[in-house]
Scaffold this motif. Sequence first.
Motif, PDB file in Angstrom:
ATOM      1  N   ALA A  23       0.819  -1.210   0.000  1.00 29.30           N
ATOM      2  CA  ALA A  23       0.000   0.000   0.000  1.00 29.30           C
ATOM      3  C   ALA A  23       0.857   1.266   0.000  1.00 29.30           C
ATOM      4  N   TYR A  24       0.535   2.171  -0.916  1.00 34.78           N
ATOM      5  CA  TYR A  24       1.241   3.450  -1.056  1.00 34.78           C
ATOM      6  C   TYR A  24       0.222   4.578  -1.207  1.00 34.78           C
ATOM      7  N   ASP A  25       0.593   5.761  -0.711  1.00 37.20           N
ATOM      8  CA  ASP A  25      -0.167   6.964  -1.043  1.00 37.20           C
ATOM      9  C   ASP A  25       0.254   7.396  -2.435  1.00 37.20           C
ATOM     10  N   PHE A  26      -0.719   7.485  -3.342  1.00 31.15           N
ATOM     11  CA  PHE A  26      -0.401   7.798  -4.736  1.00 31.15           C
ATOM     12  C   PHE A  26      -1.640   8.380  -5.410  1.00 31.15           C
ATOM     13  N   ASP A  42      -3.444  10.921  -4.922  1.00 33.84           N
ATOM     14  CA  ASP A  42      -4.472  11.389  -3.993  1.00 33.84           C
ATOM     15  C   ASP A  42      -5.340  10.266  -3.430  1.00 33.84           C
ATOM     16  N   ALA A  43      -4.778   9.061  -3.350  1.00 27.90           N
ATOM     17  CA  ALA A  43      -5.509   7.927  -2.785  1.00 27.90           C
ATOM     18  C   ALA A  43      -4.486   6.878  -2.363  1.00 27.90           C
ATOM     19  N   VAL A  44      -4.971   5.800  -1.754  1.00 26.74           N
ATOM     20  CA  VAL A  44      -4.102   4.654  -1.475  1.00 26.74           C
ATOM     21  C   VAL A  44      -4.175   3.709  -2.672  1.00 26.74           C
ATOM     22  N   TRP A  45      -3.016   3.303  -3.164  1.00 25.33           N
ATOM     23  CA  TRP A  45      -2.941   2.350  -4.276  1.00 25.33           C
ATOM     24  C   TRP A  45      -2.142   1.134  -3.853  1.00 25.33           C
ATOM     25  N   PHE A  46      -2.443   0.007  -4.486  1.00 26.09           N
ATOM     26  CA  PHE A  46      -1.604  -1.179  -4.361  1.00 26.09           C
ATOM     27  C   PHE A  46      -0.645  -1.172  -5.541  1.00 26.09           C
ATOM     28  N   CYS A  47       0.634  -1.269  -5.206  1.00 25.02           N
ATOM     29  CA  CYS A  47       1.650  -0.856  -6.166  1.00 25.02           C
ATOM     30  C   CYS A  47       2.965  -1.576  -5.887  1.00 25.02           C
ATOM     31  N   HIS A  48       3.754  -1.847  -6.908  1.00 27.98           N
ATOM     32  CA  HIS A  48       5.171  -2.166  -6.723  1.00 27.98           C
ATOM     33  C   HIS A  48       5.915  -0.834  -6.637  1.00 27.98           C
ATOM     34  N   SER A  49       7.036  -0.845  -5.958  1.00 29.42           N
ATOM     35  CA  SER A  49       7.785   0.411  -5.858  1.00 29.42           C
ATOM     36  C   SER A  49       8.940   0.429  -6.847  1.00 29.42           C
ATOM     37  N   VAL A  83      -3.501  -0.781  -9.021  1.00 35.49           N
ATOM     38  CA  VAL A  83      -4.935  -0.577  -8.813  1.00 35.49           C
ATOM     39  C   VAL A  83      -5.162   0.228  -7.536  1.00 35.49           C
ATOM     40  N   PRO A  84      -6.189   1.099  -7.505  1.00 31.07           N
ATOM     41  CA  PRO A  84      -6.535   1.769  -6.250  1.00 31.07           C
ATOM     42  C   PRO A  84      -6.933   0.746  -5.190  1.00 31.07           C
TER      43      PRO A  84
END
Length: 408
Positions: free
Chosen positions: A138-141, A143-150, A162-163
């Motif tokens: 989970a990342y702030d991205f 203007d929302a929280v997204w599930f993301c690779h960094s 995806v959000p």
Amino acid sequence: MAVATVRRRRCFLLVLGTAIAIAASLFGAASGAALVGDSCKASSTSDGGGCGKGLRCTTCVPPPGTGPAACARTTPIDPKTHGTGLPFNRYSWLTTHNSFAVVGTKSPLGSAIISPPNQEDSVSEQLKNGVRGLMLDAYDFNDAVWFCHSFHGRCLPFTAYVPALSVLTEVRVFLEANPSEVVTVFLEDYAAPGSLSNAFNAAGLSKYWFPESLMPSPSKGGGDDWPLLKDMIADNHRLIVFTSKKGKQGTEGLAYQWDYVVETQYGSEGMSDGGCPKRSESRPMDSKAQSLVLLNFFTSNPSQSWACSNNSAPLISRLNACYQASGNRWPNYIAVDFYMRSNGGGAPLATDVANGRLQCGRDSITYCKPSSAPAPASASSPSPAPAASPSSPGPAPGPANSYYSTTG
């Protein structure tokens, strides 16, 4: 090698083979349906290539989709098959690593996603197939929280899958439709305070929340059994959420994972033959202050072909190695990439083995009986099954590191 050891291994393989056959018959009971290991038509998707229920037609010859195809399991036997009267830590659950990172995902932002995927179907389909543990980064991205690779520690348009609200809504829909199911979420948490709790609330998940105050943590003595599964279901405490970020218990009700869970090292570094190293943040694997055990078994660079091999004999072998390293405990969560890929029984079979050991001391849940009384505390961690055959291949290690963060 001692004759007795060889005999035990042969015995285990025979028992395991029988368990595979029984499980295969359970999932391929439809008339004319192919069973585990049977040839199938990988090009035929409408009927699963002719495979039975809980199976799919797949190939483990690289690249994926080439070579001879066979039926492989996608679904474990329901851990609740023989009842819900045991403590939650006496069950094992199939878990997907980076559950959100699905093959073929198109970014809602319109960007091409270049970070590698870890799974092949949506979270909704994973849950339908018996997955009950979800690992989410989970990342702030945007203007929302997204599930993301960094990428260098940041979520960027070409790594954002995806959000969070979208995936969490899938979880809520599943829990609504399945009132006897419990789901665990493991958050690799890079979000600001308040962001995640807002996302869970917006998804309508607060009514399913398992309170952190009811978890057996070290500060309360630790190492105790969790509530009975049937009580968790009756109380509607059917969503367990752990965070990797300490300090969110009081403000957001997010339980700090390593107060409650011991976890093996993730990625290729954690797949060395014969070992069971812990993740750096985790307490030692044999720490009894934590009642839950999480087994990671996936390479640093996700690969469908490697998963085919790793999710087969090497995964079963790792169960035994980690049983001893974890203070004679079997894993409550078995986390893999591409959970539907294997040379046969795969991660679902490993989950069946762990549930058999946890619930009735047998080599598979296939052999447990509904009338079996719960084992006493001294028998909650039965002795390990003999190791897999020495001829079984070791894990496909893959590169030690990838170009993006694989901490979750």
